[in-house]
Design an enzyme around this catalytic site. Structure first.
Site, PDB file in Angstrom:
ATOM      1  CD  GLU A 294      13.960 -11.975   3.308  1.00 23.08           C
ATOM      2  OE1 GLU A 294      13.843 -11.373   4.127  1.00 23.08           O
ATOM      3  OE2 GLU A 294      14.400 -11.511   2.002  1.00 23.08           O
ATOM      4  CG  HIS A 295      15.438 -18.654   7.891  1.00 20.87           C
ATOM      5  ND1 HIS A 295      15.796 -18.673   6.959  1.00 20.87           N
ATOM      6  CD2 HIS A 295      17.023 -18.519   8.488  1.00 20.87           C
ATOM      7  CE1 HIS A 295      17.397 -19.611   6.703  1.00 20.87           C
ATOM      8  NE2 HIS A 295      17.507 -19.232   8.404  1.00 20.87           N
TER       9      HIS A 295
END
Lengths: 306, 306, 306, 306, 306, 306
Positions: free
Chosen positions: F220-221
């Protein structure tokens, strides 16, 4: 002291070393060669194409068939049975016998069976009653039917560090376990390694070994210049690191433990669990010339007496 | 009848009992002691520190090494192989030999291998080709490599009751299976036992046995006064109950089946499943003096001839 | 303070307690009975054969159908949906409605669905969105579809001992965990208990519970005089011990841990693992008169306010 | 050429065929019968009730006990050990010896142990160190303790088709694998066979074989007229198809693979997985007269030399 | 365009954006803030401490409790239920409400339940009927009770495809279970069927169904002329046979049980175990025109009222 | 008997059959068609494109949306929730509503949720609280979330590449799967990667992620400069790679498959199997400034409209 032969024996060879004794009801065919200070117990048979080293003990009920080469200081237990034809049929003779080699110092337990074409390494030990179907590496201990490696002779359990106890001809450094950082939280666990920081070299290459049948031994070589760093990322594996004189055994079973094998370390991996995945970082690209694959050569290079 | 020795044999001992026969190509060293009515077949070797009882049969191809003690009525099959050094190396001799004892009436199957320092119990039977790595209890049957207990000699499958067939010197009563009530409904199952009602005594003590490796045998003793009531509450276990003359074997595999072992019953538990939990109620607190741990002593106490 | 009714509501009943408020767009049929200080939020419907206690909150979007009995202090979340016909078909009316009882102090989370004929116990808590298909015992917390017990309200994890903090009308003593001896060796493990020594009473009876579906709760009663000693000999089970005021929860998962439940302790067993076997020793033979099976009665006996 | 006997041997029988040689320290009792061109190596023993065929090799350290029947061209490796009493006890002699038969052309590997009452089939091969506890079918290869079938002599792995390479006395056609259609979608997988279309005959009968212990071999017969079509619908099984001269082995492990065995094919099924279910379609109803159950008879019918 | 409020609604707030519409029987408390172009459908309730963005849709039957923050462009399905107290009890009010945030563009499916203190990320999508117990990341799709992530919005995935036809006169006969012979011995078990004998027709075709996900239902059609005979050769499956009026369910779980489905029987297979293999024999080759795939049509054909 | 409408209801349609009753606070839009003898309870809503048969019961709190077709004799429990848009977004209206059909005689239990485009068959029964995500066949009984068939009414027991499609403000390159060499032999399998050769950068760092609960999402980045190379060395994990506009999902499940995530790729890892071990090589040492952790920021950086 000349050889001593019991009168009930039928010894047709004259190639017997000094101090060797032949006991009752033994047959030795004309071309057999037997070294010094051997002891051949009762009811044995030794064929022609057989060479036996010095200080070898052969207990009762053993036959040494054509194609056997027995090194110095070997022990052969009672009723041990050798073979020289993989698919024997009556009156069909193989063109050449399978060669079976028993290296110096090896010991074969009572009533073991040795299949043809096998080499049993230096100082290896075969358990009583075993059926040996594959070659046995130096120093290994094997038992069962079929025989499996269960340990290595004199291997001590590896501890985190350990003082170096012997100087050698070349610069050898110790294998060493590294504890890598591990962070666990609710999202799972994470471990990290940084090359040239927590790992003592820059990786040019990695490889992973997996799906190894539990019976397998891998490694069994040393490098001249390449460093390796081993991590068992799943399951477990045992690593024996041998500097030519002594052996230490390390259990790798966590992704945050790494084992640094410096150059000039003879490494063996075995006792793979079914789910083992071994990750290895190497400091060099693959170069065949960097490998030392023969244990005797390795011992010479590191200055251990052979 | 004096011993009979074949002229091709080399017998150097004079300690041979009457009626004993020694066959072709056998070697017997000077200090060996052999009892009466034995039969030593061709191509055997018997060393010095060996004692053989009466009525023993040794088939061909067997060596009896220093340290062996063979009881009366033992059978040793062809090519059976004994050992007396756990880690043999050529020209290294152990300071003392391991003692190996074969108790009276035991039978060792053809080509079996017996590791050093082992005792094989009275009437036990070792299967052909087995490799025996641990001691074998009285009456047990073992097979395989390594050898495992697979049964007990003459044990009949235990039935719910059974009439007592022999009178003994002491009051012995029969082991007996008890069916306890079981109630099953949608919430699960329940079984109940009431002491001095459905269970024939008041319990002073219970113990539970679990995590038993499958190879293990437990029990192997009798009590003088204490009653026991055995329930296998998980998994399964086999119990052999022996009154000194005959053996009966019971399979316990349900929480609502209990086995009452009265005093003066020799009990053995084996064939534990990996998940077995055995619950035992005892009528007395622990008292070491209540245990009879030697089978021969037990047989004497219950009046069975030894 | 007389009841307060919003002008947009259609309230046909006059059985409304003081202080009760009825909000927008609510329908109340003529025979409904509603206690004091209730709060019935917008868009609800209350049929005729319904009794609602005092201080009950009913959030928006809820219908209370014929057959519902709501105790004092109950909370009913928004859009909670009740039922009174297990197999509804249009225009087929059951002869009698299933009775659904919500006991005092219970809380039903938002949008939960309650199947017909169910009783939700005192202080029990139903999680939001749950679908409740079975009755819920007092103090239990249930969640999911279908709803399962996941805990008990205010139960603390039981520690080995704990000081008694309140005097009661009768002599109550604390439940207590006992660590029994455990001996482990290569032959397996053994644990022992001695009655009137390590176990604080003489056992007249044991019972074992097994094959319990994981959803099940057992126990849910107290004894007047009988002591119990619980050991989970395989798998695991959780035990809640309730003295009428507070609850403590114990995890039993080893054969060498026992839980002593003295008389006048309300005991509940739940969270059985699939392989759980619970062994219980009891100080008395079975006697139905010794059981207290109603929680409210129990609280009276031990002097807890009801 | 008359038999040749070493002077150190003790040969009491005169039933020795021409060209047979007896070596050092061998004992042969008076009633033994030995064929032509045999070779009996040193330190063997042959009892009275023994019949040995022609061209048999017996290596050193072997005893042939009463009850052994050895066919022509058999090979017996060194230290192979036979038995003739299942539960031997010293001085207890069975009324009749168990008969052990070694069929023509069989080969018994070094140090193998053969239990009593066993038949080892024509051309079968027993691996070195094996312990044979059950009879071995013709052409089978067995290894281990206890010995298991691991293959068949000269069986090639079956390929989808294969040109017929030899003409025979009768019309034989080749076994052939058929790939049946398989359709897989989200609802699962489906495979279809149409009789007289994708399956080369109309089925009158099917049978299914299941719950087969892994050690078992089934089949071992041929049909005169009946066609069979084999599908392993669960698990896996190996099928050996033998035309009397050569053998091919097929692995069946998917429900969409079928094997057509035409008449006059000797079929063997083995290596059943624990969950194997073998479905067989047959072109005829059951008729005992259609079965050929004796391998020698089969070889005669298809014109293979016996 | 100023806000539009239905006259039956009770709107006490003046913080309504332009273009927002409030429908029948909606309650809005004085401090609620609602943005522009929102649509609040009938029977909703909006409390005071609530902020709603622009272009938000709230379908019927929803309550927005104190503590809710709704971003722009959010969709809230009908009967969606929010909460603001994790452990609600009647008349106990939390000091501060849990804040619940629904980020812009998120969509909450019909009848979902949202626990307090949760944030639902931008564009996230909550499946209808879900019970959301944890925060949801941006773009995630969650479903279930409790809700789990099953994908991400617009992430591609693969999908597959499906066929039908009809007219006959009619004779219906009953489905019938057949017990086929089973023979079990030490070599395993065998079951046999003979076509036109134990199986009531000649098979032109077979098919097998396997690897069926447990949730799947197969079949769901009838045949006009074709007979079928079903055997579950591994695992188990349930078959519902429907003659248009009544249904009977059969469990097939043994290879020696067959189910005959005559023509004009509507058949359904479901409750496949993971390892189920269903073997079906058919009396005809495949013919699409023989299938009746519409249940209403089937009922007409067999004369059942529709 | 003409229809009966409560005065508080807002009924705009005149298509109401005789005998039908409409209760309090119900809304019916002008084009709705409702049959005879229906009962529409309080707080319901019926839109325009809705057809309701005869004798239908709709309990309180239900909305019938455009696209619903309700057959005769259907029962709809309280708070049952329908839908007509599979992926609802505020202010996005599907061109045509999904049609949802409830066939005659069906019954939908209280608080059930019905997804759009579903057909519920004749007489089928949906359990209270169920979430129906797939069509329900005639007569079936479904329960749960998601709803599964549990019986039938009245049944008696018996890819690797992808073209880049959009140019962006920054240089983004595609994530790409790499097939690494794999060598398998009898000793196991080995896979190798060489940095700057088969792996497109030099690794400065590795990390491993393991013991991740299956529900977890990690990653999630995105990175600004750092390249990553992901290998799932055990078990499996799914990786979503998002360039700000579209998302692609990769399954990593073999140690010889690597996924190169170039900089400016938003990466998400989820669907970890219980035994997953994910090995990641990174081209840079850890540098917090290189991380983009906010998805909106990421979309801005890569030039995707927010």
């Amino acid at each position: 002291m000349s050889p001593s032969i019991h009168p009930s024996a039928d010894v047709q060879s004259s190639n017997l070393g000094n101090g060797t004794r032949i006991w009752q009801y033994v047959v030795v065919l004309p071309n057999a060669v037997i070294g010094q200070d051997c002891n051949i117990c009762s009811n044995c048979l030794i064929e022609n194409d057989v060479i036996v080293g010095d200080r070898v003990t052969v207990k009762s009920g053993v036959q040494l068939w054509d194609g056997l080469r027995i090194g110095d200081d070997v022990f052969i237990g009672p009723n041990v049975t050798f073979t020289n034809d993989k698919f024997p049929r009556s009156k069909h003779y193989p063109e050449t016998c399978s060669l079976t080699e028993i290296d110096p110092g090896a010991s074969i337990g009572a009533n073991a069976t040795i299949l043809p074409g096998i080499r049993i390494g230096r100082q290896a030990m075969v358990g009583a009653g075993s059926v040996v179907t594959r070659s046995v590496p130096p120093n290994a201990i094997v038992v069962g039917n079929p025989a499996r490696i269960v340990g290595y002779v004199d291997a001590e359990a590896g501890a985190p560090s350990g003082a170096k106890d012997s100087a050698s001809a070349l610069v050898q450094s110790d294998p060493r376990l590294h504890q890598l950082p591990k962070v666990a939280d609710i999202r799972g666990s994470l471990t990290v390694g940084e090359f040239e920081r927590s790992i003592p070299f820059l990786a040019k290459r990695y490889f992973m070994v997996f799906d190894v049948p539990s019976v397998e031994t891998r490694g069994e070589h040393a490098h001249r210049e390449c460093h390796q760093f081993l991590i068992c990322v799943n399951g477990q594996v045992s690593v024996v690191a041998d500097d030519g004189r002594t052996r230490r055994e390390f259990l790798l079973d966590r992704p945050d433990i790494g084992l640094h094998l410096p150059p000039l370390t003879w490494g063996i991996q075995y006792k793979y669990s079914a789910d083992a995945v071994l990750l290895v970082f190497a400091s060099h690209y693959y170069n065949n010339a960097d490998y030392i694959r023969d244990y005797d050569e390795f011992r010479k290079i590191v200055g251990a007496s052979v």
